[in-house]
Design an enzyme around this catalytic site. Structure first.
Site, PDB file in Angstrom:
ATOM      1  N   LEU A  34      35.758  41.127  52.919  1.00 57.54           N
ATOM      2  CA  LEU A  34      36.518  40.781  51.790  1.00 57.54           C
ATOM      3  C   LEU A  34      35.656  41.287  50.555  1.00 57.54           C
ATOM      4  O   LEU A  34      34.283  41.505  50.762  1.00 57.54           O
ATOM      5  CB  LEU A  34      36.744  39.379  51.547  1.00 57.54           C
ATOM      6  CG  LEU A  34      37.759  38.520  52.445  1.00 57.54           C
ATOM      7  CD1 LEU A  34      37.948  37.113  51.950  1.00 57.54           C
ATOM      8  CD2 LEU A  34      38.945  39.229  52.557  1.00 57.54           C
ATOM      9  N   GLU A  36      35.778  42.011  45.737  1.00 56.88           N
ATOM     10  CA  GLU A  36      36.352  41.625  44.575  1.00 56.88           C
ATOM     11  C   GLU A  36      38.043  41.916  44.703  1.00 56.88           C
ATOM     12  O   GLU A  36      38.816  41.250  43.878  1.00 56.88           O
ATOM     13  CB  GLU A  36      35.911  42.093  43.178  1.00 56.88           C
ATOM     14  CG  GLU A  36      34.606  41.313  42.898  1.00 56.88           C
ATOM     15  CD  GLU A  36      35.202  39.995  42.570  1.00 56.88           C
ATOM     16  OE1 GLU A  36      36.328  39.532  41.759  1.00 56.88           O
ATOM     17  OE2 GLU A  36      34.459  38.930  42.786  1.00 56.88           O
ATOM     18  N   HIS A  38      40.430  42.022  47.064  1.00 57.59           N
ATOM     19  CA  HIS A  38      40.805  40.725  47.591  1.00 57.59           C
ATOM     20  C   HIS A  38      40.734  39.448  46.889  1.00 57.59           C
ATOM     21  O   HIS A  38      41.897  38.831  46.947  1.00 57.59           O
ATOM     22  CB  HIS A  38      40.340  40.415  48.993  1.00 57.59           C
ATOM     23  CG  HIS A  38      40.244  41.716  50.170  1.00 57.59           C
ATOM     24  ND1 HIS A  38      39.214  42.160  50.280  1.00 57.59           N
ATOM     25  CD2 HIS A  38      41.138  42.189  50.753  1.00 57.59           C
ATOM     26  CE1 HIS A  38      39.461  43.326  51.222  1.00 57.59           C
ATOM     27  NE2 HIS A  38      40.853  43.203  51.560  1.00 57.59           N
ATOM     28  N   VAL A 176      41.646  46.693  42.176  1.00 55.54           N
ATOM     29  CA  VAL A 176      40.189  46.260  41.230  1.00 55.54           C
ATOM     30  C   VAL A 176      39.433  47.519  41.558  1.00 55.54           C
ATOM     31  O   VAL A 176      39.413  47.840  42.636  1.00 55.54           O
ATOM     32  CB  VAL A 176      39.836  45.069  41.960  1.00 55.54           C
ATOM     33  CG1 VAL A 176      38.395  44.784  41.285  1.00 55.54           C
ATOM     34  CG2 VAL A 176      40.819  43.816  41.427  1.00 55.54           C
ATOM     35  N   ARG A 187      36.736  49.956  53.348  1.00 52.81           N
ATOM     36  CA  ARG A 187      36.248  51.024  53.888  1.00 52.81           C
ATOM     37  C   ARG A 187      35.024  51.770  53.124  1.00 52.81           C
ATOM     38  O   ARG A 187      34.347  52.752  53.445  1.00 52.81           O
ATOM     39  CB  ARG A 187      37.544  52.127  54.309  1.00 52.81           C
ATOM     40  CG  ARG A 187      38.206  51.606  55.257  1.00 52.81           C
ATOM     41  CD  ARG A 187      39.026  52.680  55.880  1.00 52.81           C
ATOM     42  NE  ARG A 187      39.675  52.144  57.051  1.00 52.81           N
ATOM     43  CZ  ARG A 187      40.951  51.731  57.083  1.00 52.81           C
ATOM     44  NH1 ARG A 187      41.727  51.350  56.131  1.00 52.81           N
ATOM     45  NH2 ARG A 187      41.783  51.302  58.335  1.00 52.81           N
TER      46      ARG A 187
HETATM   47  P1  AMP Z   1      43.099  44.887  53.540  1.00 57.22           P
HETATM   48  O1  AMP Z   1      42.079  43.834  54.056  1.00 57.22           O
HETATM   49  O2  AMP Z   1      42.623  46.416  53.232  1.00 57.22           O
HETATM   50  O3  AMP Z   1      44.242  44.851  54.608  1.00 57.22           O
HETATM   51  O4  AMP Z   1      43.783  44.458  52.278  1.00 57.22           O
HETATM   52  C1  AMP Z   1      44.270  43.065  52.167  1.00 57.22           C
HETATM   53  C2  AMP Z   1      45.002  43.098  50.725  1.00 57.22           C
HETATM   54  O5  AMP Z   1      44.104  43.425  49.669  1.00 57.22           O
HETATM   55  C3  AMP Z   1      46.276  44.056  50.538  1.00 57.22           C
HETATM   56  O6  AMP Z   1      47.192  43.771  50.022  1.00 57.22           O
HETATM   57  C4  AMP Z   1      45.388  45.224  49.712  1.00 57.22           C
HETATM   58  O7  AMP Z   1      46.344  46.126  48.919  1.00 57.22           O
HETATM   59  C5  AMP Z   1      44.573  44.415  48.749  1.00 57.22           C
HETATM   60  N1  AMP Z   1      43.480  45.229  48.439  1.00 57.22           N
HETATM   61  C6  AMP Z   1      42.608  46.044  48.925  1.00 57.22           C
HETATM   62  N2  AMP Z   1      41.803  46.466  48.092  1.00 57.22           N
HETATM   63  C7  AMP Z   1      42.236  46.288  46.662  1.00 57.22           C
HETATM   64  C8  AMP Z   1      41.703  46.410  45.414  1.00 57.22           C
HETATM   65  N3  AMP Z   1      40.613  46.945  45.445  1.00 57.22           N
HETATM   66  N4  AMP Z   1      42.296  45.729  44.439  1.00 57.22           N
HETATM   67  C9  AMP Z   1      43.366  45.080  44.728  1.00 57.22           C
HETATM   68  N5  AMP Z   1      43.838  44.560  45.942  1.00 57.22           N
HETATM   69  C10 AMP Z   1      43.233  45.319  46.781  1.00 57.22           C
END
Ligand code: AMP
Length: 284
Positions: A34, A36, A38, A176, A187
């Site tokens: 996680l 910011e 998330h 964000v 990543r």
């Molecule tokens: P992930 O853990 O990559 O599957 O992401 C989980 C959720 O967090 C998804 O809805 C992503 O779109 C969101 N998310 C990931 N990176 C960001 C970011 N930089 N800003 C806002 N939401 C994000």
């Protein structure tokens, strides 16, 4: 500390108890590691709902062969700490609980999954929608929160919810960014310091297109694409999967002069790390 729940049955009991008390439930699905980005979703959930569940599950069915499933960062203790005091529960089901037998029934996305990342990651969005549908059944939220960083995913989840009649609302929240503009991503931690600097070509490209869109008149879509590509090309290490200008709802590629809003989206590989980003463009 947010409670850690592994068993779907235990989660259902917890949610049922909240429901009996008439409490609203917000849900943020994640793959963990996680940051910011998330947490902005978790905060939004907190402001709108009495209870908040964050799931942490690295979903094998959305990774293709040769992708980073096995090396995807897993930082559960830190994730749990970061969720505190925003989330009530961190739900971390096992692969066996999510996939008790070989998956034969899938949620198949429609044409909006054909382009952008869908063209480069066959089966990816089918895996995403299928696991998200399972999670929605387990968590049964009133509102679920997704990030615009994964814009195509957000569009597809909204379509699934609408077309399959899930009784919940989907919120797509803003991306964000780090202070220098890099979109936050789990990543990003794969990047060396040199690659971290190279990764700025994504947002530089998007901002170049944004300037062009805001610069007056109705720029040609080809010129917007070229503006993105020119910035990315300044970094020889950056290998482009795609640079596209699409309709923000249908995700169909646009042609001709820009009208109304358009989404600029790109995916770029830097070394072995694949990064994505997007920006909604408006004319002045
Ligand atoms: P992930 O853990 O990559 O599957 O992401 C989980 C959720 O967090 C998804 O809805 C992503 O779109 C969101 N998310 C990931 N990176 C960001 C970011 N930089 N800003 C806002 N939401 C994000």
């Amino acid at each position: 500390m947010a409670d850690l729940i592994v068993s779907p049955q235990e989660l259902r009991r917890r949610v049922a108890a909240w429901r009996r008390e008439g409490q609203t439930l917000g849900f943020v699905p994640t793959m963990g590691a996680l940051h910011e980005g998330h947490l902005s979703l978790v905060r939004q959930a907190r402001t709108e709902c009495k209870r908040v569940v964050v799931s942490v599950f690295v979903n094998p069915s959305q990774f293709g062969p040769g992708e980073d499933f096995s090396r995807y960062p897993r930082t559960l203790e830190e994730d749990r700490r970061l969720c505190d005091p925003l989330a009530d529960v961190v739900f971390t089901p096992t692969v066996e609980a999510m996939y008790p037998s070989a998956q034969e029934v899938w949620v198949e996305p429609g044409p909006s999954a054909r382009g952008l990342c869908g063209a480069f990651r066959p089966g990816h969005f089918r895996g995403v929608l299928t696991v998200v549908a399972k999670l929605f059944h387990m968590v049964d939220p009133d509102i679920t929160y997704f990030g615009s960083k994964d814009y195509q995913q957000g569009v597809l989840v909204k379509q699934m919810v609408r077309q399959l009649g899930f009784p919940l609302e989907v919120r797509l929240c803003p991306t964000v960014r780090e202070p220098d503009g890099l979109a936050m991503s789990s990543r990003n931690r794969y990047l060396s310091p040199a690659q971290r600097a190279q990764a700025l070509c994504l947002i530089r490209g998007l901002r170049a297109a944004e300037r062009l869109a805001l610069g007056g008149g109705r720029p040609e879509v080809g010129a917007l694409k070229a503006a993105v590509a020119a910035e990315v090309a300044k970094v020889p290490e950056a290998k482009v999967d795609y640079i596209e200008i699409v309709h923000p709802e249908s995700l169909e590629p646009l042609t001709g002069a820009m009208r109304g809003e358009a989404l600029a989206a790109l995916a770029v590989r830097i070394g072995t790390t694949r990064l994505i980003d997007n920006l909604l463009l408006r004319t002045a």
